[in-house]
Structures are given as structure tokens and as C-alpha cells.
Write a protein that holds these residues in place. Structure first.
Motif, short mmCIF file in Angstrom:
data_model
loop_
_atom_site.label_atom_id
_atom_site.label_comp_id
_atom_site.label_asym_id
_atom_site.label_seq_id
_atom_site.Cartn_x
_atom_site.Cartn_y
_atom_site.Cartn_z
N ALA A 1 -3.51 1.57 -9.26
CA ALA A 1 -3.28 1.66 -7.81
C ALA A 1 -4.33 0.86 -7.05
CB ALA A 1 -3.27 3.11 -7.35
N ALA B 1 2.13 1.87 -3.48
CA ALA B 1 1.07 1.73 -4.50
C ALA B 1 1.27 2.67 -5.68
CB ALA B 1 -0.31 1.94 -3.87
N ARG C 1 0.83 -1.21 0.00
CA ARG C 1 0.00 0.00 0.00
C ARG C 1 0.86 1.26 0.00
NH1 ARG C 1 -3.23 -3.75 2.74
NH2 ARG C 1 -2.28 -3.38 4.78
N TRP D 1 -3.39 -2.82 -7.14
CA TRP D 1 -2.33 -3.14 -6.18
C TRP D 1 -2.86 -3.12 -4.76
CZ3 TRP D 1 1.81 -5.67 -7.29
CH2 TRP D 1 2.36 -5.58 -8.57
N ALA D 2 -3.73 -2.19 -4.44
CA ALA D 2 -4.31 -2.15 -3.08
C ALA D 2 -5.08 -3.44 -2.80
CB ALA D 2 -5.22 -0.94 -2.92
#
Length: 176
Positions: A52, A23, A20, A55-56
Motif C-alpha cells: 500500500a 490503495a 490512494r 502505491w501511495a
């Protein structure tokens, strides 16, 4: 001729909070890959916010390794997704092996893949699978790292332009 790793290049396994924290850099890496035509699950143009968010969502659901350049910028990444079924606890999937265009030719892809493979073996996995667009430069990397092509599926996934392309499935047996 392959460039050597810069003295500050490093590859590390990221905890979910670190995924995070990085990110933005991971998102820029994913956008770069899609902009370069990599078939990694997204259509172009890929917005940074969508990258993003992916990825989170990956944080905590898969193991993530990142490569960092001497300046601390994210230059590559790979993920390992473990099978979620009782009869698949021995296997995992390598997904989204990415190296930024500016960092290619330094061995980062090989280092990222080796880190994920070593971790998989150390944590009890004995089989890894992956898929990649047939004819992509990634195929040479996988074959050179000892992966075996299991077959090709026509029109398996769309490339970033939306054109359906064949995908080759690979596997690698790890030492038990």
C-alpha cells in the motif's frame, strides 16, 4: 481457451486521489502477484502495508490504470512512468503490469497494456520500454502486442524468493 470479459469488467485511468482511494485493492493485487512468483521489485513475503505504501508513493509520480471486476474489486493494474530527463521526454516505461490470479484469462492484461500504450501515444510519447523476467508468461503477452526484445541481462533482478534471474528488455515504437 480465453475467458471473455465479464459485462462489468472495466479499465480506467486513475487520478492520484483515486490511486490512494483504491490503495487497499491495489496492494492486495501486488501481494497476489508476489505470492504467485512475479518479479515486480519485491521479495516475499510482501506485507500489505508495504504494498500500500508503494502505491501511495506511485500516486502522482506515474500514470496508473486499474481493472475492476463486476463487483468493483481491483483485478489488474499497470503503470506508465515518463522519463524525467530533457533528452528523454519522448519515452516512457511500462511497469508493474499485474492481473490477479482469479481474473487471468479474460484479456485484462492486454486491455491494460493497450490503454497505457494509447495514452502514451496520445500524450506525445513515441517510445515505450519495459523489462520482464526472462521466460515469464508476460513475454508472450508483450510479443503478441508488438513489442520487440532488445536483449537479455543475466542476473538482473531477484525473484520473490531472492534468486537472481535474467531479465529481457523490450521496446515498442509508437506511431507519431
Amino acid at each position: 481457451m480465453e475467458k471473455r470479459l465479464a459485462p462489468g469488467d472495466r479499465v480506467e485511468l486513475l487520478a492520484p486521489d483515486a490511486v490512494r482511494r483504491h490503495a487497499e485493492g491495489l496492494a492486495a493485487l501486488l501481494v497476489d502477484a508476489v505470492d504467485d512468483g512475479a518479479s515486480v521489485g519485491f521479495l516475499a513475503p510482501l506485507e500489505a502495508a508495504e504494498a500500500a505504501a508503494w502505491w501511495a508513493g506511485a500516486a502522482g509520480n506515474r500514470d496508473v490504470w486499474a481493472a475492476f471486476g463486476p463487483d468493483g474489486a481491483v483485478t489488474g493494474a499497470v503503470t506508465l512512468l515518463r522519463a524525467g530527463t530533457a533528452n528523454g521526454r519522448h519515452r516512457g516505461e511500462i511497469a508493474r503490469l499485474l492481473v490477479h490470479r482469479s481474473a487471468r484469462g479474460r484479456g485484462l492484461g492486454r486491455r491494460l497494456l493497450a490503454a497505457a500504450e494509447a495514452h502514451a501515444a496520445a500524450t506525445g510519447l513515441t517510445l515505450l520500454v519495459l523489462d520482464t523476467q526472462t521466460g515469464s508468461p508476460a513475454e508472450r503477452l508483450y510479443r503478441g502486442a508488438g513489442w520487440t526484445a532488445a536483449g537479455t541481462v543475466p542476473e538482473y533482478a531477484a525473484d520473490p524468493a531472492g534468486v537472481l534471474r535474467p531479465t529481457t528488455l523490450y521496446y515498442k515504437l509508437l506511431a507519431a
